[in-house]
Design an enzyme around this catalytic site. Structure first.
Site, PDB file in Angstrom:
ATOM      1  N   HIS A 170       0.819  -1.224   0.000  1.00  0.00           N
ATOM      2  CA  HIS A 170       0.000   0.000   0.000  1.00  0.00           C
ATOM      3  C   HIS A 170       0.854   1.276   0.000  1.00  0.00           C
ATOM      4  O   HIS A 170       0.311   2.371  -0.194  1.00  0.00           O
ATOM      5  CB  HIS A 170      -0.925   0.030   1.216  1.00  0.00           C
ATOM      6  CG  HIS A 170      -1.972  -1.037   1.213  1.00  0.00           C
ATOM      7  ND1 HIS A 170      -2.805  -1.264   0.145  1.00  0.00           N
ATOM      8  CD2 HIS A 170      -2.305  -1.952   2.164  1.00  0.00           C
ATOM      9  CE1 HIS A 170      -3.619  -2.268   0.425  1.00  0.00           C
ATOM     10  NE2 HIS A 170      -3.329  -2.702   1.643  1.00  0.00           N
ATOM     11  N   ASP A 190      -2.801 -10.802  -2.160  1.00  0.00           N
ATOM     12  CA  ASP A 190      -3.348 -10.232  -0.928  1.00  0.00           C
ATOM     13  C   ASP A 190      -4.824  -9.900  -1.152  1.00  0.00           C
ATOM     14  O   ASP A 190      -5.256  -9.621  -2.277  1.00  0.00           O
ATOM     15  CB  ASP A 190      -2.569  -8.959  -0.580  1.00  0.00           C
ATOM     16  CG  ASP A 190      -2.856  -8.446   0.815  1.00  0.00           C
ATOM     17  OD1 ASP A 190      -2.065  -8.711   1.725  1.00  0.00           O
ATOM     18  OD2 ASP A 190      -3.882  -7.745   0.984  1.00  0.00           O
ATOM     19  N   HIS A 245      -6.303  -7.276  -0.312  1.00  0.00           N
ATOM     20  CA  HIS A 245      -6.425  -5.848  -0.609  1.00  0.00           C
ATOM     21  C   HIS A 245      -5.638  -5.505  -1.872  1.00  0.00           C
ATOM     22  O   HIS A 245      -4.567  -6.058  -2.106  1.00  0.00           O
ATOM     23  CB  HIS A 245      -5.894  -4.998   0.554  1.00  0.00           C
ATOM     24  CG  HIS A 245      -6.517  -5.313   1.877  1.00  0.00           C
ATOM     25  ND1 HIS A 245      -5.945  -6.205   2.771  1.00  0.00           N
ATOM     26  CD2 HIS A 245      -7.655  -4.866   2.449  1.00  0.00           C
ATOM     27  CE1 HIS A 245      -6.715  -6.278   3.852  1.00  0.00           C
ATOM     28  NE2 HIS A 245      -7.752  -5.482   3.681  1.00  0.00           N
ATOM     29  N   ASP A 277      -4.335 -12.865   3.794  1.00  0.00           N
ATOM     30  CA  ASP A 277      -5.530 -12.401   4.482  1.00  0.00           C
ATOM     31  C   ASP A 277      -6.821 -12.687   3.724  1.00  0.00           C
ATOM     32  O   ASP A 277      -7.902 -12.292   4.179  1.00  0.00           O
ATOM     33  CB  ASP A 277      -5.427 -10.908   4.827  1.00  0.00           C
ATOM     34  CG  ASP A 277      -4.803 -10.077   3.734  1.00  0.00           C
ATOM     35  OD1 ASP A 277      -4.520 -10.607   2.635  1.00  0.00           O
ATOM     36  OD2 ASP A 277      -4.572  -8.867   3.965  1.00  0.00           O
TER      37      ASP A 277
END
Length: 290
Positions: A111, A148, A150, A229
């Site tokens: 990120h 991931d 995200h 995740d």
């Protein structure tokens, strides 16, 4: 990150404990990560941002860069080592001293944008490693694969205009950081998925979307943002993958002839500690072809 924060030191302990319990550690070579240099960081981040981070380091306690992302007296050292792990791994794999590598690091990185920390991330570890392979080792094409839960918005921010890079990713959407569903480079393969993603869904995406694009681009090396995740047990999101799914996708990447099995994987998310440990170890097992 402070008490009760999901990006906690116990994450690496869970992976190490599972490596020992599985017996896999006997077949692996371990390296301590060096600190990334300013020159390596500045391939991906602006000089102003690096200076701002250094100025933000508190003498005591925790300073929040945003509501999710904090920095303490030793956090910057940890982040520099996380980035340095990817650089060292790229050196080892490009030189042939290692077939591939998994970097168990924190803080995560995907990120982190060129000039902004967010989502627990300070430096974009995977972008730094990929750019090191391109600029220091002279590779012409690399791939970033991100599973991931995200979207790796920081990786896209840094590498999106680099024609030497393709990115293939899946991520729950709509979901933090609410990006990735538009304006990606034409040859990238960002695949937003609804909550409830299962193994068979991932297999279809990888088989029909990722692998054809990767074969067409023919990367000489693959960099994996390995977030765990999307696991069924991880309540950070709402997907339903299990360890076998991560092992399967890893094996598919390892089998890509264009890259010759040259993979550097770096830990991103994964916050259910038992699931994280099990998934990371199966990922490492598939990388090692054991």
């Amino acid at each position: 990150m402070g008490a009760h924060h999901p990006e906690c030191p116990q994450r690496l302990g869970a992976i190490n404990d599972r490596l020992i319990a599985s017996g896999l550690e006997a077949y692996l070579e371990f390296h301590d990560a060096p600190l990334a240099t300013d020159a390596q960081i500045l391939r991906a981040h602006s000089a102003d941002y690096l200076a701002e981070l250094r100025a933000a380091v508190p003498e005591h306690g925790i300073h929040h860069l945003d509501p999710d992302t904090a920095i303490g007296p030793r956090t910057l050292d940890a982040a520099l080592r996380a980035a340095g792990a990817g650089v060292l791994a790229a050196d080892l794999v490009v030189s042939g001293r290692a077939d591939n590598a998994f970097c168990a690091v924190r803080p995560p990185g995907h990120h982190a944008c060129r000039s902004r920390a967010m989502g627990f991330c300070l430096f974009n570890n995977i972008a730094i490693a990929a750019l090191h392979a391109l600029d220091a080792h002279g590779l012409e094409r690399v791939a970033v694969v991100d599973f991931d839960v995200h979207h790796g918005n920081g990786t896209e921010d840094i590498l999106g205009e680099d024609a030497r890079v393709i990115m293939a990713s899946t991520f729950q959407h709509p979901f933090y950081p609410y990006s990735g569903d538009r304006d990606a480079p034409e040859h990238w393969v960002n695949v937003p998925v609804r909550a409830g993603l299962r193994g068979e869904d991932l297999r279809e995406i990888v088989t029909t979307r990722w692998l054809p694009a990767l074969r067409s681009f023919a990367p000489q090396m693959i960099f994996v943002s390995a977030g765990f995740d999307a696991h069924l047990e991880d309540d950070m999101a709402s997907c339903a993958l299990v360890e076998a799914d991560y092992a399967w996708v890893t094996a598919q990447l390892r089998a890509l002839e264009c890259a010759g099995g040259r993979i550097v994987s770096m830990l991103e998310g994964g916050y259910a500690l038992s699931a994280l440990g099990r998934s990371a170890v199966e990922h490492a097992r598939a990388l090692a072809d054991l």
